[in-house]
Design a protein around this motif. Sequence first.
Motif, PDB file in Angstrom:
ATOM      1  N   ALA A  39       0.840  -1.209   0.000  1.00  0.00           N
ATOM      2  CA  ALA A  39       0.000   0.000   0.000  1.00  0.00           C
ATOM      3  C   ALA A  39       0.868   1.250   0.000  1.00  0.00           C
ATOM      4  CB  ALA A  39      -0.932   0.000   1.200  1.00  0.00           C
ATOM      5  N   PHE A  40       1.957   1.228   0.772  1.00  0.00           N
ATOM      6  CA  PHE A  40       2.866   2.371   0.806  1.00  0.00           C
ATOM      7  C   PHE A  40       3.485   2.617  -0.568  1.00  0.00           C
ATOM      8  CE2 PHE A  40       7.242   3.976   1.272  1.00  0.00           C
ATOM      9  CZ  PHE A  40       6.966   5.225   1.777  1.00  0.00           C
ATOM     10  N   GLN A  41       3.969   1.562  -1.204  1.00  0.00           N
ATOM     11  CA  GLN A  41       4.595   1.691  -2.528  1.00  0.00           C
ATOM     12  C   GLN A  41       3.618   2.282  -3.532  1.00  0.00           C
ATOM     13  OE1 GLN A  41       5.612  -2.333  -3.488  1.00  0.00           O
ATOM     14  NE2 GLN A  41       6.792  -2.575  -1.611  1.00  0.00           N
ATOM     15  N   ASN A  42       2.435   1.704  -3.605  1.00  0.00           N
ATOM     16  CA  ASN A  42       1.432   2.156  -4.577  1.00  0.00           C
ATOM     17  C   ASN A  42       0.983   3.586  -4.300  1.00  0.00           C
ATOM     18  OD1 ASN A  42       1.505  -0.345  -5.857  1.00  0.00           O
ATOM     19  ND2 ASN A  42      -0.178  -1.164  -4.647  1.00  0.00           N
ATOM     20  N   THR A  43       0.759   3.897  -3.030  1.00  0.00           N
ATOM     21  CA  THR A  43       0.298   5.238  -2.671  1.00  0.00           C
ATOM     22  C   THR A  43       1.374   6.276  -2.945  1.00  0.00           C
ATOM     23  OG1 THR A  43      -1.158   4.306  -0.984  1.00  0.00           O
ATOM     24  CG2 THR A  43      -0.653   6.661  -0.810  1.00  0.00           C
ATOM     25  N   LEU A  44       2.614   5.986  -2.576  1.00  0.00           N
ATOM     26  CA  LEU A  44       3.703   6.933  -2.813  1.00  0.00           C
ATOM     27  C   LEU A  44       3.860   7.202  -4.303  1.00  0.00           C
ATOM     28  CD1 LEU A  44       5.991   8.659  -1.683  1.00  0.00           C
ATOM     29  CD2 LEU A  44       7.483   6.635  -1.823  1.00  0.00           C
ATOM     30  N   LEU A  45       3.838   6.171  -5.096  1.00  0.00           N
ATOM     31  CA  LEU A  45       3.954   6.330  -6.555  1.00  0.00           C
ATOM     32  C   LEU A  45       2.819   7.185  -7.102  1.00  0.00           C
ATOM     33  CD1 LEU A  45       5.468   5.508  -9.146  1.00  0.00           C
ATOM     34  CD2 LEU A  45       3.991   3.511  -9.259  1.00  0.00           C
ATOM     35  N   ALA A  50      12.960  16.456  -1.879  1.00  0.00           N
ATOM     36  CA  ALA A  50      13.025  15.755  -0.593  1.00  0.00           C
ATOM     37  C   ALA A  50      14.454  15.572  -0.092  1.00  0.00           C
ATOM     38  CB  ALA A  50      12.347  14.396  -0.707  1.00  0.00           C
ATOM     39  N   ASN A  51      15.420  15.825  -0.964  1.00  0.00           N
ATOM     40  CA  ASN A  51      16.825  15.590  -0.634  1.00  0.00           C
ATOM     41  C   ASN A  51      17.049  14.125  -0.256  1.00  0.00           C
ATOM     42  OD1 ASN A  51      19.459  16.446  -0.518  1.00  0.00           O
ATOM     43  ND2 ASN A  51      19.333  17.095   1.629  1.00  0.00           N
ATOM     44  N   ILE A  52      16.397  13.257  -1.043  1.00  0.00           N
ATOM     45  CA  ILE A  52      16.541  11.813  -0.904  1.00  0.00           C
ATOM     46  C   ILE A  52      17.168  11.323  -2.208  1.00  0.00           C
ATOM     47  CG2 ILE A  52      15.284   9.609  -0.745  1.00  0.00           C
ATOM     48  CD1 ILE A  52      13.086  11.121   0.764  1.00  0.00           C
ATOM     49  N   PRO A  53      18.192  10.484  -2.149  1.00  0.00           N
ATOM     50  CA  PRO A  53      18.791  10.000  -3.397  1.00  0.00           C
ATOM     51  C   PRO A  53      17.742   9.318  -4.288  1.00  0.00           C
ATOM     52  CG  PRO A  53      20.136   9.368  -1.510  1.00  0.00           C
ATOM     53  CD  PRO A  53      18.857   9.944  -0.971  1.00  0.00           C
ATOM     54  N   PRO A  54      17.787   9.588  -5.599  1.00  0.00           N
ATOM     55  CA  PRO A  54      16.816   8.966  -6.507  1.00  0.00           C
ATOM     56  C   PRO A  54      16.800   7.442  -6.390  1.00  0.00           C
ATOM     57  CG  PRO A  54      18.075  10.639  -7.679  1.00  0.00           C
ATOM     58  CD  PRO A  54      18.692  10.490  -6.317  1.00  0.00           C
ATOM     59  N   SER A  55      17.960   6.842  -6.190  1.00  0.00           N
ATOM     60  CA  SER A  55      18.018   5.380  -6.079  1.00  0.00           C
ATOM     61  C   SER A  55      17.230   4.888  -4.874  1.00  0.00           C
ATOM     62  CB  SER A  55      19.476   4.909  -5.998  1.00  0.00           C
ATOM     63  OG  SER A  55      20.113   5.476  -4.866  1.00  0.00           O
ATOM     64  N   THR A  56      17.291   5.629  -3.773  1.00  0.00           N
ATOM     65  CA  THR A  56      16.525   5.259  -2.575  1.00  0.00           C
ATOM     66  C   THR A  56      15.034   5.351  -2.849  1.00  0.00           C
ATOM     67  OG1 THR A  56      18.283   6.050  -1.124  1.00  0.00           O
ATOM     68  CG2 THR A  56      16.078   5.850  -0.151  1.00  0.00           C
ATOM     69  N   LEU A  57      14.619   6.426  -3.511  1.00  0.00           N
ATOM     70  CA  LEU A  57      13.199   6.602  -3.814  1.00  0.00           C
ATOM     71  C   LEU A  57      12.701   5.495  -4.744  1.00  0.00           C
ATOM     72  CD1 LEU A  57      10.795   8.431  -3.214  1.00  0.00           C
ATOM     73  CD2 LEU A  57      11.415   9.767  -5.233  1.00  0.00           C
ATOM     74  N   MET A  64       9.732   2.763  -4.005  1.00  0.00           N
ATOM     75  CA  MET A  64       8.537   2.640  -4.857  1.00  0.00           C
ATOM     76  C   MET A  64       8.444   1.273  -5.527  1.00  0.00           C
ATOM     77  SD  MET A  64       7.967   6.493  -6.420  1.00  0.00           S
ATOM     78  CE  MET A  64       9.363   6.414  -7.505  1.00  0.00           C
ATOM     79  N   SER A  65       9.564   0.589  -5.680  1.00  0.00           N
ATOM     80  CA  SER A  65       9.534  -0.732  -6.324  1.00  0.00           C
ATOM     81  C   SER A  65       9.415  -1.868  -5.309  1.00  0.00           C
ATOM     82  CB  SER A  65      10.792  -0.931  -7.173  1.00  0.00           C
ATOM     83  OG  SER A  65      11.934  -0.977  -6.339  1.00  0.00           O
ATOM     84  N   GLY A  66       9.518  -1.532  -4.033  1.00  0.00           N
ATOM     85  CA  GLY A  66       9.396  -2.557  -3.004  1.00  0.00           C
ATOM     86  C   GLY A  66      10.702  -3.241  -2.664  1.00  0.00           C
TER      87      GLY A  66
END
Length: 173
Positions: free
Chosen positions: A17-23, A41-48, A52-54
């Motif tokens: 649910a978190f993955q789908n909602t965030l996306l 967000a100052n979060i590395p793209p790889s982390t994001l 989102m991919s689980g």
Amino acid sequence: MSVANKVIDAAFESDEAFQNTLLKVIKEDLELTAIEFSEYANIPPSTLYKLMSGNREPNMRTLRQIVKTIRTIEGSEKGDFIAVIAARPVLDTINETKRKISGNLCTIREYSATSMEEAIIAAVRAEREGAKALVCAPIVSTTVEKIIRIPVATIMPKNSLIEAIETVARKIE
């Protein structure tokens, strides 16, 4: 329910649910790419992408940063936004509800008015709702400046609306 609260609720519901909602929130509600959101967000793209991919579960610090960024983008954390008062045809030319100006993300909120009286009422309402600055037509700007305490920029026929928004955004820095 605010967009940030959707993400919080989804995080407590399940990883999926978190993955789908965030996306969905990033792409549909905020109308951003993952890269744009990661920059804000100052979060590395790889982390994001992993979130989102689980492939990764969010830690509390990352979740807080995501929620804080969403609230900032929504303009709900402090209510920061620039109000634009104009006739509907002018407002329809605004393609963006958020714009990065001088490194800061500004939310743009529209207030439609078809008379001077409606424009003055909209200006007072915008200030009460938390507007940090206002953009309006020259016919009402001098009156509005006398009754509100936030910076006012005037839409001039030779200048674009976006230039007026950028001018007032610089005044609030």
